[in-house]
Design a protein around this motif. Structure first.
Motif, PDB file in Angstrom:
ATOM      1  N   ILE A  38     -10.914  11.854 -18.585  1.00 24.97           N
ATOM      2  CA  ILE A  38      -9.971  12.767 -19.104  1.00 24.97           C
ATOM      3  C   ILE A  38      -8.410  12.347 -18.374  1.00 24.97           C
ATOM      4  O   ILE A  38      -7.386  12.759 -18.916  1.00 24.97           O
ATOM      5  CB  ILE A  38     -10.532  13.988 -18.484  1.00 24.97           C
ATOM      6  CG1 ILE A  38      -9.701  15.255 -19.261  1.00 24.97           C
ATOM      7  CG2 ILE A  38     -10.262  14.548 -17.185  1.00 24.97           C
ATOM      8  CD1 ILE A  38      -9.859  14.962 -21.044  1.00 24.97           C
ATOM      9  N   PHE A  91     -12.705  10.707 -22.996  1.00 27.39           N
ATOM     10  CA  PHE A  91     -13.674  11.196 -22.316  1.00 27.39           C
ATOM     11  C   PHE A  91     -14.948  10.241 -22.446  1.00 27.39           C
ATOM     12  O   PHE A  91     -14.740   9.142 -22.946  1.00 27.39           O
ATOM     13  CB  PHE A  91     -14.108  12.479 -23.417  1.00 27.39           C
ATOM     14  CG  PHE A  91     -15.158  12.022 -24.420  1.00 27.39           C
ATOM     15  CD1 PHE A  91     -16.435  12.274 -24.488  1.00 27.39           C
ATOM     16  CD2 PHE A  91     -14.370  11.752 -25.471  1.00 27.39           C
ATOM     17  CE1 PHE A  91     -17.036  11.771 -25.851  1.00 27.39           C
ATOM     18  CE2 PHE A  91     -15.150  11.249 -26.878  1.00 27.39           C
ATOM     19  CZ  PHE A  91     -16.339  11.266 -26.862  1.00 27.39           C
ATOM     20  N   GLU A 119     -19.873  20.286 -19.371  1.00 26.31           N
ATOM     21  CA  GLU A 119     -18.417  20.054 -19.752  1.00 26.31           C
ATOM     22  C   GLU A 119     -17.410  20.516 -18.908  1.00 26.31           C
ATOM     23  O   GLU A 119     -16.362  19.749 -18.891  1.00 26.31           O
ATOM     24  CB  GLU A 119     -18.206  21.260 -20.922  1.00 26.31           C
ATOM     25  CG  GLU A 119     -16.839  21.117 -21.784  1.00 26.31           C
ATOM     26  CD  GLU A 119     -16.764  22.091 -22.957  1.00 26.31           C
ATOM     27  OE1 GLU A 119     -15.851  22.248 -23.641  1.00 26.31           O
ATOM     28  OE2 GLU A 119     -17.841  22.984 -23.047  1.00 26.31           O
ATOM     29  N   ARG A 120     -17.962  21.187 -17.729  1.00 29.50           N
ATOM     30  CA  ARG A 120     -16.960  21.427 -16.865  1.00 29.50           C
ATOM     31  C   ARG A 120     -16.813  20.095 -16.069  1.00 29.50           C
ATOM     32  O   ARG A 120     -15.559  19.680 -15.625  1.00 29.50           O
ATOM     33  CB  ARG A 120     -17.302  22.627 -15.738  1.00 29.50           C
ATOM     34  CG  ARG A 120     -17.285  23.855 -16.335  1.00 29.50           C
ATOM     35  CD  ARG A 120     -17.999  24.820 -15.285  1.00 29.50           C
ATOM     36  NE  ARG A 120     -18.245  26.209 -16.120  1.00 29.50           N
ATOM     37  CZ  ARG A 120     -19.020  27.215 -15.533  1.00 29.50           C
ATOM     38  NH1 ARG A 120     -19.792  26.662 -14.415  1.00 29.50           N
ATOM     39  NH2 ARG A 120     -18.951  28.318 -16.066  1.00 29.50           N
ATOM     40  N   LYS A 168     -14.500  17.653 -18.040  1.00 28.79           N
ATOM     41  CA  LYS A 168     -13.120  18.321 -18.198  1.00 28.79           C
ATOM     42  C   LYS A 168     -12.326  17.884 -17.015  1.00 28.79           C
ATOM     43  O   LYS A 168     -11.008  18.053 -16.768  1.00 28.79           O
ATOM     44  CB  LYS A 168     -12.968  19.494 -18.701  1.00 28.79           C
ATOM     45  CG  LYS A 168     -13.421  19.611 -20.130  1.00 28.79           C
ATOM     46  CD  LYS A 168     -13.200  21.248 -20.451  1.00 28.79           C
ATOM     47  CE  LYS A 168     -13.576  21.366 -21.939  1.00 28.79           C
ATOM     48  NZ  LYS A 168     -13.409  22.977 -22.331  1.00 28.79           N
TER      49      LYS A 168
END
Length: 315
Positions: free
Chosen positions: A163, A168, A187-188, A191
């Protein structure tokens, strides 16, 4: 090497892998030893795919002793580094030339290796294990969690830095991490771009076994010893889990399509950040001295492991 394993596991001399068979525990180890740096270069990927193919063919052969290899263990021959991820230098060249086919070919080789490992090479009796001693970033993190069991030493570092250059991790991270800890928590990680310690990931449920520093191979051997006591039931639980949360090659391929499209949209600024990460890879590698060497004795591959791995097989 045990005669049955020697007869049915036709090793070749790999440029980017070291292999060792442990007959006492029926475990087959393969150590990543990529050149010129500890990333997933095309050469390393080619060696991994060939190795996986040979092992799978051997295990599925009607002449094979089904008990000669029960555990396939992935580790690294580079001290303090498991793997630093994708070949960012190659990515940059392919993106600048708008080479979609080249990016697809590279990414598909990655997900093929990930899928084979995650699906036990198609062999229900095989258990795949990853041992992380050092840093696992991006594709290295994806490769680590593609195994059925992840064992890491305290102090090992994990992260998805993609990121940071506006991309990704597209070679399995979303599928594999979400199956371990759920999509929201996965997802945390994807990101943040932050690095996490093995201790943090053990508490989060990403890592299965946390070993003291320098005792990773002992931890693998202890895990195998304990696993064998309840192996039938544990394999059945794993198979049931795969029925409930199946991982398909098609799913991984569909995410690769998204990754390639996103990669081709990167800007000049994004590529500049990527080049900085390539330089960081080289600096990390410069601080790691690979000491492993292979000696050929009568057609059998005998490995002199690096100091950080040397104590384990006799434990």
């Amino acid at each position: 090497m045990e005669l049955a394993a020697q007869a049915t596991l036709p090793f070749t001399d790999y440029a980017h892998l070291l292999t060792q068979y442990d007959p006492e525990r029926r475990s087959l180890w393969y150590y990543l030893a990529p050149k010129p740096r500890p990333a997933f270069t095309p050469g390393l990927l080619a060696d991994i795919l060939d190795f996986q193919h040979r092992v799978a063919d051997s295990l599925k052969s009607p002449l094979h002793n089904p008990h000669s290899v029960d555990y396939l263990v992935l580790a690294s021959a580079t001290p303090r580094v498991f793997n630093l991820g994708g070949d960012l230098d190659l990515f940059g060249r392919l993106i600048l030339s708008n080479d979609r086919a080249g990016l697809m070919n590279y990414a598909n080789a990655c997900v093929e290796a990930v899928y084979r490992n995650a699906s036990n090479l198609g062999c229900p009796s095989l258990t795949t294990i990853t041992l992380v001693q050092g840093t696992a970033l991006g594709g290295g993190f994806e490769a680590a969690i593609s195994s059925n069991v992840v064992i890491a030493e305290r102090g090992a570092q994990f992260g998805f830095p993609e990121i940071l250059f506006n991309l990704f991790p597209g070679m399995g991270a979303v599928s594999l991490l979400s199956r371990r800890i759920g999509m929201v928590r996965a997802e945390r990680f994807l990101k943040s771009g932050k690095q996490h310690t093995a201790e943090e990931l053990y508490e989060a449920g990403v890592i299965d076994v946390l070993a003291n520093e320098g005792e990773g191979i002992h931890a693998v051997n202890n895990f195998i010893r304990q696993h064998r006591r309840s192996r039938n039931g544990l394999l059945a639980i794993r198979d049931a889990k795969a029925r409930v949360q199946p991982l398909t090659r098609e799913e991984l391929s569909s995410v690769v399509e998204i990754w390639v499209d996103a990669a081709l949209r990167l800007t000049a600024h994004d590529l500049k950040v990527m080049r900085r990460l390539v330089a960081a890879q080289l600096r990390l590698d410069a601080g790691s001295e690979r000491t492993a060497a292979a000696e050929d004795m009568g057609g059998e591959s005998v490995i002199a492991f690096p100091a950080h791995t040397a104590a384990g097989l006799a434990y």
